[in-house]
Design a protein around this motif. Sequence first.
Motif, short mmCIF file in Angstrom:
data_model
loop_
_atom_site.label_atom_id
_atom_site.label_comp_id
_atom_site.label_asym_id
_atom_site.label_seq_id
_atom_site.Cartn_x
_atom_site.Cartn_y
_atom_site.Cartn_z
N PHE A 4 0.73 -1.35 -0.11
CA PHE A 4 -0.05 -0.02 0.17
C PHE A 4 0.87 1.24 0.10
O PHE A 4 0.34 2.27 -0.46
CB PHE A 4 -0.98 0.02 1.26
N GLY A 5 2.06 1.17 0.80
CA GLY A 5 2.73 2.39 0.67
C GLY A 5 3.52 2.54 -0.73
O GLY A 5 3.69 3.76 -1.16
N ALA A 6 3.85 1.29 -1.27
CA ALA A 6 4.51 1.52 -2.74
C ALA A 6 3.57 2.21 -3.73
O ALA A 6 3.72 2.89 -4.38
CB ALA A 6 5.09 0.58 -3.09
N TYR A 7 2.15 1.53 -3.61
CA TYR A 7 1.08 2.08 -4.55
C TYR A 7 0.76 3.53 -4.06
O TYR A 7 0.57 4.25 -5.16
CB TYR A 7 0.07 1.19 -4.32
N VAL A 9 2.88 5.82 -3.53
CA VAL A 9 3.89 6.65 -4.11
C VAL A 9 4.00 6.36 -5.64
O VAL A 9 4.19 7.31 -6.53
CB VAL A 9 5.44 6.32 -3.27
N LEU A 10 4.09 5.16 -6.05
CA LEU A 10 4.15 4.78 -7.79
C LEU A 10 3.06 4.63 -8.24
O LEU A 10 3.22 4.36 -9.44
CB LEU A 10 5.08 3.51 -7.61
N GLY A 11 1.98 4.52 -7.78
CA GLY A 11 0.62 4.01 -8.44
C GLY A 11 0.08 5.33 -9.36
O GLY A 11 0.69 6.41 -9.53
N SER A 12 -1.01 4.78 -10.00
CA SER A 12 -1.48 5.78 -10.89
C SER A 12 -2.13 6.96 -10.36
O SER A 12 -2.13 8.15 -11.12
CB SER A 12 -2.40 4.93 -11.81
N ASN A 13 -2.40 7.00 -9.02
CA ASN A 13 -3.04 8.02 -8.59
C ASN A 13 -2.13 8.50 -7.19
O ASN A 13 -2.33 9.00 -6.41
CB ASN A 13 -4.34 7.90 -7.89
N GLY A 14 -0.79 7.83 -7.36
CA GLY A 14 0.44 8.27 -6.49
C GLY A 14 0.90 9.43 -6.67
O GLY A 14 0.61 10.48 -7.22
N ILE A 15 1.89 9.85 -5.47
CA ILE A 15 2.47 10.94 -5.48
C ILE A 15 3.35 11.28 -6.73
O ILE A 15 3.33 12.83 -7.04
CB ILE A 15 3.32 11.07 -3.93
N LEU A 16 3.73 10.36 -7.34
CA LEU A 16 4.47 10.72 -8.51
C LEU A 16 3.84 11.07 -9.76
O LEU A 16 4.23 11.77 -10.51
CB LEU A 16 5.61 9.40 -9.02
#
Length: 80
Positions: A4-7, A9-16
Amino acid sequence: MLFFGAYAVLGSNGILALGDYKRQIAARNKQLATLSHRRETLKNRVALLDPRHANPDMVDELVRKELNVAHPDEVIVPLK
């Protein structure tokens, strides 16, 4: 938890993805401003061509442009 933490940050709606969303919003706002200006221009031209009180200059411009007509005493200067 790690998933969940990785998602987040890196997910389609994440911080990136936030930077990409902001760039897309800025591009859409610019496009909206351009289209709004074009709409106002067309709205003004339509108002000038109202059949109840048409602007003679606008009517003359449209007739010359669309029908390719000119007065006999006018000199035509072609522009490239």
